[in-house]
Design a protein around this motif. Structure first.
Motif, PDB file in Angstrom:
ATOM      1  N   PRO A  99       0.808  -1.233   0.000  1.00 44.98           N
ATOM      2  CA  PRO A  99       0.000   0.000   0.000  1.00 44.98           C
ATOM      3  C   PRO A  99       0.836   1.275   0.000  1.00 44.98           C
ATOM      4  CG  PRO A  99      -0.750  -1.546   1.702  1.00 44.98           C
ATOM      5  CD  PRO A  99       0.582  -2.030   1.215  1.00 44.98           C
ATOM      6  N   MET A 100       2.167   1.175   0.177  1.00 45.22           N
ATOM      7  CA  MET A 100       2.994   2.380   0.220  1.00 45.22           C
ATOM      8  C   MET A 100       3.516   2.786  -1.160  1.00 45.22           C
ATOM      9  SD  MET A 100       6.661   1.164   1.856  1.00 45.22           S
ATOM     10  CE  MET A 100       6.020   0.018   3.061  1.00 45.22           C
ATOM     11  N   GLU A 101       3.071   2.103  -2.203  1.00 46.58           N
ATOM     12  CA  GLU A 101       3.611   2.398  -3.528  1.00 46.58           C
ATOM     13  C   GLU A 101       3.198   3.775  -4.046  1.00 46.58           C
ATOM     14  OE1 GLU A 101       5.867   0.266  -4.710  1.00 46.58           O
ATOM     15  OE2 GLU A 101       5.407  -0.807  -2.865  1.00 46.58           O
ATOM     16  N   HIS A 102       4.090   4.382  -4.809  1.00 42.75           N
ATOM     17  CA  HIS A 102       3.777   5.564  -5.618  1.00 42.75           C
ATOM     18  C   HIS A 102       2.760   5.156  -6.679  1.00 42.75           C
ATOM     19  CE1 HIS A 102       4.523   8.784  -8.574  1.00 42.75           C
ATOM     20  NE2 HIS A 102       5.089   9.474  -7.610  1.00 42.75           N
ATOM     21  N   HIS A 103       1.929   6.099  -7.094  1.00 44.96           N
ATOM     22  CA  HIS A 103       0.910   5.775  -8.106  1.00 44.96           C
ATOM     23  C   HIS A 103       1.503   5.126  -9.349  1.00 44.96           C
ATOM     24  CE1 HIS A 103      -1.939   9.092  -6.368  1.00 44.96           C
ATOM     25  NE2 HIS A 103      -1.884   8.015  -5.608  1.00 44.96           N
ATOM     26  N   SER A 104       2.741   5.496  -9.693  1.00 46.57           N
ATOM     27  CA  SER A 104       3.349   4.930 -10.902  1.00 46.57           C
ATOM     28  C   SER A 104       3.694   3.463 -10.744  1.00 46.57           C
ATOM     29  CB  SER A 104       4.597   5.725 -11.297  1.00 46.57           C
ATOM     30  OG  SER A 104       5.566   5.676 -10.266  1.00 46.57           O
ATOM     31  N   ASN A 105       3.617   2.949  -9.505  1.00 44.96           N
ATOM     32  CA  ASN A 105       3.814   1.523  -9.286  1.00 44.96           C
ATOM     33  C   ASN A 105       2.541   0.855  -8.772  1.00 44.96           C
ATOM     34  OD1 ASN A 105       5.561  -0.715  -9.541  1.00 44.96           O
ATOM     35  ND2 ASN A 105       6.035  -0.690  -7.352  1.00 44.96           N
ATOM     36  N   ILE A 106       1.412   1.501  -8.990  1.00 46.65           N
ATOM     37  CA  ILE A 106       0.107   0.911  -8.712  1.00 46.65           C
ATOM     38  C   ILE A 106      -0.750   0.882  -9.971  1.00 46.65           C
ATOM     39  CG2 ILE A 106      -2.080   1.166  -7.469  1.00 46.65           C
ATOM     40  CD1 ILE A 106      -0.571   2.315  -5.125  1.00 46.65           C
ATOM     41  N   ILE A 107      -0.895   2.045 -10.584  1.00 44.27           N
ATOM     42  CA  ILE A 107      -1.835   2.159 -11.711  1.00 44.27           C
ATOM     43  C   ILE A 107      -1.458   1.267 -12.892  1.00 44.27           C
ATOM     44  CG2 ILE A 107      -2.904   3.753 -13.361  1.00 44.27           C
ATOM     45  CD1 ILE A 107      -2.535   5.945 -11.212  1.00 44.27           C
ATOM     46  N   PRO A 108      -0.180   1.148 -13.279  1.00 44.54           N
ATOM     47  CA  PRO A 108       0.138   0.228 -14.384  1.00 44.54           C
ATOM     48  C   PRO A 108      -0.303  -1.204 -14.089  1.00 44.54           C
ATOM     49  CG  PRO A 108       1.994   1.683 -13.982  1.00 44.54           C
ATOM     50  CD  PRO A 108       1.027   1.897 -12.852  1.00 44.54           C
ATOM     51  N   TRP A 109      -0.196  -1.627 -12.825  1.00 43.47           N
ATOM     52  CA  TRP A 109      -0.577  -2.997 -12.470  1.00 43.47           C
ATOM     53  C   TRP A 109      -2.095  -3.159 -12.405  1.00 43.47           C
ATOM     54  CZ3 TRP A 109       3.474  -5.123 -13.859  1.00 43.47           C
ATOM     55  CH2 TRP A 109       4.714  -4.512 -13.628  1.00 43.47           C
ATOM     56  N   GLN A 110      -2.792  -2.094 -12.065  1.00 40.36           N
ATOM     57  CA  GLN A 110      -4.249  -2.129 -12.171  1.00 40.36           C
ATOM     58  C   GLN A 110      -4.670  -2.364 -13.619  1.00 40.36           C
ATOM     59  OE1 GLN A 110      -5.410   1.652 -10.524  1.00 40.36           O
ATOM     60  NE2 GLN A 110      -5.376   0.921  -8.402  1.00 40.36           N
ATOM     61  N   GLN A 111      -3.989  -1.686 -14.529  1.00 40.03           N
ATOM     62  CA  GLN A 111      -4.318  -1.835 -15.943  1.00 40.03           C
ATOM     63  C   GLN A 111      -3.968  -3.236 -16.452  1.00 40.03           C
ATOM     64  OE1 GLN A 111      -6.100   0.681 -17.419  1.00 40.03           O
ATOM     65  NE2 GLN A 111      -5.966   1.386 -15.298  1.00 40.03           N
ATOM     66  N   VAL A 112      -2.851  -3.783 -15.975  1.00 39.12           N
ATOM     67  CA  VAL A 112      -2.482  -5.155 -16.337  1.00 39.12           C
ATOM     68  C   VAL A 112      -3.546  -6.131 -15.846  1.00 39.12           C
ATOM     69  CG1 VAL A 112      -0.836  -7.017 -15.891  1.00 39.12           C
ATOM     70  CG2 VAL A 112       0.007  -4.735 -16.448  1.00 39.12           C
ATOM     71  N   ALA A 113      -4.000  -5.937 -14.619  1.00 39.50           N
ATOM     72  CA  ALA A 113      -5.024  -6.820 -14.057  1.00 39.50           C
ATOM     73  C   ALA A 113      -6.306  -6.758 -14.880  1.00 39.50           C
ATOM     74  CB  ALA A 113      -5.288  -6.443 -12.605  1.00 39.50           C
ATOM     75  N   LYS A 114      -6.709  -5.562 -15.284  1.00 36.99           N
ATOM     76  CA  LYS A 114      -7.909  -5.422 -16.101  1.00 36.99           C
ATOM     77  C   LYS A 114      -7.744  -6.110 -17.455  1.00 36.99           C
ATOM     78  CE  LYS A 114      -9.467  -1.025 -14.117  1.00 36.99           C
ATOM     79  NZ  LYS A 114      -9.680   0.412 -14.394  1.00 36.99           N
ATOM     80  N   ALA A 115      -6.548  -6.024 -18.025  1.00 37.43           N
ATOM     81  CA  ALA A 115      -6.314  -6.566 -19.361  1.00 37.43           C
ATOM     82  C   ALA A 115      -6.151  -8.079 -19.358  1.00 37.43           C
ATOM     83  CB  ALA A 115      -5.077  -5.913 -19.985  1.00 37.43           C
ATOM     84  N   THR A 116      -5.646  -8.641 -18.278  1.00 35.05           N
ATOM     85  CA  THR A 116      -5.292 -10.068 -18.273  1.00 35.05           C
ATOM     86  C   THR A 116      -6.159 -10.919 -17.352  1.00 35.05           C
ATOM     87  OG1 THR A 116      -3.687  -9.809 -16.471  1.00 35.05           O
ATOM     88  CG2 THR A 116      -2.876  -9.463 -18.733  1.00 35.05           C
TER      89      THR A 116
END
Length: 411
Positions: free
Chosen positions: A119-136
């Motif tokens: 939970p301490m991640e910067h947005h740049s290390n959260i949002i890309p993985w959210q998008q990966v999760a949505k895509a895969t």
């Protein structure tokens, strides 16, 4: 021997007044200031040999190419990468993490696979993985935080499973200053067949990084936080992983052969560097590395630890100042706080009136703000040119802010 006054002489921007007070710059986690050596390297490039790289055979083009590729060698040496082909120049940490998310994760992950982060991640290390999760169809899982904003390896062991394909984590938190045990976390990830990705934006400017010792699979960082220019950073990736990935951008420079219906790509690292690269930025990046290594990363880290220890001791004098994160001996040179009952933007505004520059807001870490139970915080972050006098000026300005808002709220 580390001489902070001699260091300060090399940063022209520090020698000014802001709002009638000597500048105290404590926003280094957002971006660092630049020494004269880096500024002069940029000036020399644009004044003397500005040219595109790789294609030209004329003198300026050859010199620019040597400067650009020499910068790749400096970055390789700086983080101790095994091969120079493992260094990809990017716009910065954000772009580097997006390359991994788009070119590696979206191609490799399937429904039900797990991506583990904190939970301490910067947005740049959260949002890309959210998008990966949505895509895969992959699933995001978060390692819980301890009350002081650290993580335990026991929790990592419980969170990472044989379904985990990616573990990604900030090396040093940009809010709490927490220094994560990424080497040990990476061992756990590898034991389950996952890869380890490290966001090194807040570690690489302040401590020695050895990617071979960490054994991480990818490492991302930015030049502008480590005395270099804005707009350039680097992605390190293990060669076998990068070889297996498709390019992130398509166009000139990254191609081998182009036909009307099919094209092929250049070898590493060039297949990930489409278009005209950030040539001047790379040259400035190399000069920043030269500068930091001349000072000594171990000296920089020790100096910052002294400053944050001193700052936290000074703040214990003020019960209405709440400091977030681990104890001073377990954190980097970052101090995030709130004055009880005062909005951090108001605090930062009063500090600025006293010449003290700090950051206020959510620091691109909204999930962490939610965990802390606040909407925003103020943050002072230290670097090699800061002094104990800067800390004193910061604390004095905080007293001014408390007095001002105490009077305002009393009316």
């Amino acid at each position: 021997m580390f001489d902070v006054q001699k260091v300060r002489e090399q940063f022209p921007i520090l020698h000014q007044e802001v709002n009638g007070h000597p500048l105290v710059y404590l926003d280094n986690s957002a971006t660092s200031q630049k020494p004269i050596q880096v500024i002069e390297a940029l000036e020399e490039y644009y004044n003397s040999y500005n040219s595109n790289v790789h294609r030209g055979v004329h003198t300026l083009g050859s010199k620019a190419t040597d400067g650009y590729e020499g910068a790749r060698d400096r970055v390789q040496s700086f983080i101790n990468a095994k091969n120079r082909e493992e260094i990809i120049f990017t716009r910065g940490t954000t772009t580097a993490l997006n390359i991994v998310a788009s070119s590696y994760a979206k191609a490799k992950l399937n429904e039900g696979d797990e991506i583990v982060l904190t939970p301490m991640e910067h947005h740049s290390n959260i949002i890309p993985w959210q998008q990966v999760a949505k895509a895969t169809g992959a699933v995001l899982k978060y390692i819980p935080l301890q009350p002081d904003g650290t993580i335990s390896l026991e929790d990592v062991e419980e969170t990472v499973t044989d379904k985990t394909k990616i573990v990604t984590m900030v090396h040093v938190s940009n809010v709490l200053g927490t220094m994560n045990p990424v080497k040990e976390v990476g061992e756990i990830a590898h034991n389950h067949g996952a890869i380890m990705i490290v966001d090194g934006a807040q570690s690489s400017p302040h401590k020695k990084v050895d990617v071979q010792d960490l054994n991480c699979d990818f490492f991302a960082f930015s030049a502008h936080k480590m005395c270099g220019p804005t707009g350039i950073g680097a992605l390190y990736g293990k060669k076998e992983l990068l070889d297996d990935m498709e390019p992130f951008e398509f166009g000139g420079e990254m191609i081998d052969e182009v036909g009307l219906y099919e094209s092929t790509w250049k070898e590493l690292p060039y297949k990930f560097e489409g278009g005209t690269p950030i040539i001047g930025g790379a040259i400035g990046f190399a000069k920043a590395i030269d500068y930091l290594e001349e000072i000594g990363l171990e000296n920089i880290e020790a100096h910052e630890k002294m400053l944050v220890q001193y700052a936290m001791e000074r703040l214990t004098e003020h019960e209405d100042v709440e400091v977030y994160g681990p104890p001073a001996d377990q954190r980097a040179g970052i101090l995030t706080f709130n004055i009880k009952g005062v909005h951090p933007h108001d605090v930062a505004t009063v500090l600025d009136s006293q010449g003290v520059a700090v950051r206020a807001g959510h620091h691109c870490a909204r999930p962490l703000m939610n965990w802390l139970g606040c909407t925003a915080t103020a943050r002072a972050s230290f670097y090699l040119y800061n002094t104990k006098s800067d800390v004193d000026a910061f604390v004095d300005a905080l007293v001014t802010a408390k007095e001002y808002f105490g009077d305002v709220y009393a009316e």
